[in-house]
Design an enzyme around this catalytic site. Structure first.
Site, PDB file in Angstrom:
ATOM      1  CG  ASP A  70      -1.594   1.305   1.468  1.00  0.00           C
ATOM      2  OD1 ASP A  70      -2.306   1.757   0.556  1.00  0.00           O
ATOM      3  OD2 ASP A  70      -1.397   1.899   2.550  1.00  0.00           O
ATOM      4  CG  ASP A 118      -4.047  -1.071   3.196  1.00  0.00           C
ATOM      5  OD1 ASP A 118      -4.233  -0.794   2.003  1.00  0.00           O
ATOM      6  OD2 ASP A 118      -3.411  -0.329   3.974  1.00  0.00           O
TER       7      ASP A 118
END
Length: 702
Positions: free
Chosen positions: A391, A594
């Site tokens: 991420d 996430d």
């Protein structure tokens, strides 16, 4: 008085009169004792397992203590003193210690064995039950009815040891599983429990479950948005970082879409509900995490994979051995001892603790380096890892903008530009304003108080600083105020092409400077990417941020593969796609957005400075906010898995060698039980050696 919904039956209850229970950081309310018991049953069962393990280990320590006492002359004489008919004080003491442990602590295992046999099935519970009860009963018979038999009390000691090893292994496994399941609860706690709905011209607080599509909801500054909807009145900026990964709050005007559980920062918003219940973005994330965790079974122990044939074979061998010796010798005791030796030598203590002990050793070793392993599932996959997906916001970057460039024009110095810009933003909580003020403080610039301050939604701010008219904002603001920016257009476009947010400063109608801000990369990110590439791993950036910004960060870090503009539920789909290509994928993230990808990935790696939900979903948690620990976590996982493999190999090798010897009547049951204990100690010792492991990827942190 506040009314909330019972999480079990769905009934509305008053918080003042309802039964309550605190789980984690949140209090839940129930309409009845029955609902409370249903909801808290998993926690109570875990505590019951802990009590059984503690009880059994205490008994094992007591038995060991009695054995140690027999090493001392006078005490040994007392312990071995024959009370009556050859019955010794030591034997009676071992009987007193072992009886409650065998019949109380082992009850659940015996019950599982009984239910398995009722279903015409055999599992490890059956083998453990036979080993424990056969050894203990034979020990009791030997002590009280056959005092001439050799070391009868030793069989009772072995029964305690078997239970201690098996129960400890199961408790560790259950503890790991429960921690993994906690991520769903953390996600659900993100959503507000109440919503302020406008009905018949009045504002009423109602439970979130009662909100209907098309309801009109008021959200004040600082509050969480309760559901997904469309803004129908108002202007504000909304912090969506936890769900989308965007580090800068997003401006919302009439017609803008808002997401439930995000935070309204500045203005009053009136929202029309468009998606409720299971249709909201947060509910979709919860569903994806549930599906991903359900599809990722815990590590399959080698013993479990072969249980369908291992247990029947053991009983077959034991039966054949018993029959053979009974027929050839005509002596029941001899035949029974051969059967007992086979059962005891094959009791799966070493198999049951092979994985938990290695994982515990790995967790302990990782804690020294700031890496926490959560489950054997992930260490099993680490050795085949091919791809690491990062991420961006809050993981590779700091998660908040910093001033990166200051351009000056028309004879203004950098200090002048910061002086006016910081004064214009003084008192604002917007991340860009905080970045400018932080830069001014770093440069030790005195920031005066502005006059006639006015926020201009979607454009910037205007105020008076030192009796000069100051504008700070975007192109649109400059156009409206007729400020010429033609001479700085080249610099402005170049900075924007780098993915930076650029603010234009005007003083008394003249362009004075440009201030560019960007969510910058963490100091450890470049080294982390280099380490992973040196391990022959493919590195990819996956972000909800815009492509221009993502590529600018990726180029700086040396990442060539970038996937941007991805929504939270799409991240898991991309991980699935990579897995469909035959790749073993690790996902590194820190935010709620996430969570589905962390759960879907073969190995989820969560940053310790991130959200609780990311840490609960991740299989590996980096305690420090240092990306160099990603490579360390992968290497630690591989070493831990090698320990598990070694443990399982020796546990089964021992069975393969010793079972035939026992079946041939060449092994006394006491020696068989002792050999079983030695195999368990071998597994524990092998796992403990992980304490001394060295890591190539570890570097001393400054």
């Amino acid at each position: 008085m506040v009314r909330v919904r019972d999480p079990v039956c769905g009934m509305d209850v008053d918080t003042e009169t309802a039964l309550s229970a605190k789980l984690g950081d949140r209090t839940y309310y129930f309409c009845s004792q029955q609902c409370l018991d249903v909801y808290t049953a998993p926690e109570r069962e875990l505590k019951a397992m802990q009590r059984r393990v503690s009880f059994t280990l205490a008994g094992a320590v007591a038995a060991l203590g009695l054995k140690v006492l027999t090493l001392f002359g006078l005490v040994a004489a007392i312990m071995y003193f024959e009370v009556v008919g050859g019955l010794r004080i030591y034997d009676i003491a071992i009987f007193v210690v072992s009886t409650p442990i065998v019949w109380i602590a082992g009850y659940r295992i015996y019950k599982g064995a009984y239910q398995s046999l009722r279903n015409r099935n055999v599992n490890m519970d059956v083998l453990v039950t036979v080993g424990v009860l056969a050894g203990w009963i034979y020990g009791v018979i030997s002590v009280f009815f056959l005092p001439s038999a050799e070391a009868g009390s030793g069989y009772m000691e072995i029964a305690i040891g078997i239970l201690a090893f098996v129960l400890l292994g199961r408790y560790v496994e259950e503890l790991i599983r429960r921690r993994s399941a906690a991520s769903i609860r953390k996600l659900l706690e993100l959503q507000p429990t109440m919503a302020r709905v406008v009905k018949d011209g009045k504002e009423t607080d109602i439970p979130i479950e009662d909100v209907q599509v098309a309801d009109v909801i008021i959200v004040k500054p600082g509050e969480k948005i309760p559901i997904d909807g469309t803004v129908i009145v108002g202007y504000s900026s909304v912090d969506e970082k936890l769900l989308t990964g965007e580090s800068i709050p997003v401006e919302k005007t009439v017609g803008s879409q808002v997401i439930g559980a995000t935070i309204n920062k500045t203005g009053l918003l009136t929202i029309e509900a468009t998606r409720i219940g299971d249709e909201t973005a947060l509910s979709q994330i919860v569903r994806l995490v549930e599906e991903a965790q359900a599809s990722s079974a815990p590590v399959q122990r080698f013993a479990d994979r072969i249980v369908k044939w291992f247990v029947p074979i053991i009983f077959t061998v034991a039966t054949i051995s018993f029959s053979y010796w009974l027929i050839t010798t005509g002596n029941f005791a001899t035949a029974f001892l051969a059967l007992l030796a086979v059962v005891l030598i094959s009791c799966p203590c070493a198999l049951g603790i092979a994985t938990p002990t290695a994982i515990l050793a790995g967790v302990g070793k990782g804690a020294e380096y700031g890496v926490l392993l959560r489950s054997g599932e992930y260490v099993e996959k680490a050795r085949k890892l091919t791809t690491v997906v990062f991420d961006k916001t809050g993981t590779l970057t700091k998660g908040e903008p910093s001033v990166t460039d200051i351009k000056t024009y028309n004879n203004y110095a950098q200090q002048n530009v910061l002086h006016y810009a910081a004064a214009a933003e003084k008192g604002s909580e917007h991340p860009l304003a905080e970045a400018i003020l932080a830069k001014a403080q770093f440069d030790k610039i005195e920031v005066p108080q502005s006059d006639s301050f006015e926020a201009l939604p979607g454009r910037g701010v205007q105020c008076v600083v030192d009796r000069k008219a100051v504008l700070l904002g975007n192109r649109k603001l400059m156009e409206e105020q007729h400020v010429s920016i033609s001479n700085l257009e080249g610099d402005l476009s170049a900075l924007e092409m780098q993915g930076k947010t650029v603010m234009i400063l005007s003083v008394d109608g003249q362009a004075a400077g440009l201030i560019a801000a960007m969510d910058t990369a963490k100091e450890s990110a470049i080294q982390a990417i280099e380490q992973l590439k040196n391990m022959n791993l493919e590195v990819t950036m996956l972000t909800g941020d815009n492509e221009r910004t993502a590529k600018a960060i990726a180029e700086h870090l040396g990442i060539t593969q970038v996937i941007a503009n991805v929504l939270p539920w799409q991240k898991a789909e991309i991980i699935k796609k990579l897995q469909g290509e035959g790749k073993i994928v690790a996902m590194v993230g820190d935010g709620i957005n996430d969570a589905p990808a962390l759960a879907q990935a073969d190995i989820g790696i969560a940053i310790g400075s991130g959200t609780d939900i990311a840490k609960e979903t991740g299989g590996i948690v980096l305690i420090r906010d240092d990306l160099r620990d990603v490579a360390l976590g992968v290497e630690l996982s591989k070493k831990t898995m090698r320990k598990i493999d070694t443990n399982l190999f020796w546990a089964f090798a021992y069975n393969v060698v010793m079972i035939p010897i026992a079946a041939l009547g060449l092994l006394n049951p006491m020696y068989a039980a002792g050999a079983m204990a030695i195999s368990s100690l071998t597994v524990v010792s092998n796992s403990a050696l992980l304490k001394f492991a060295k890591f190539k990827s570890y570097k001393i942190k400054d």
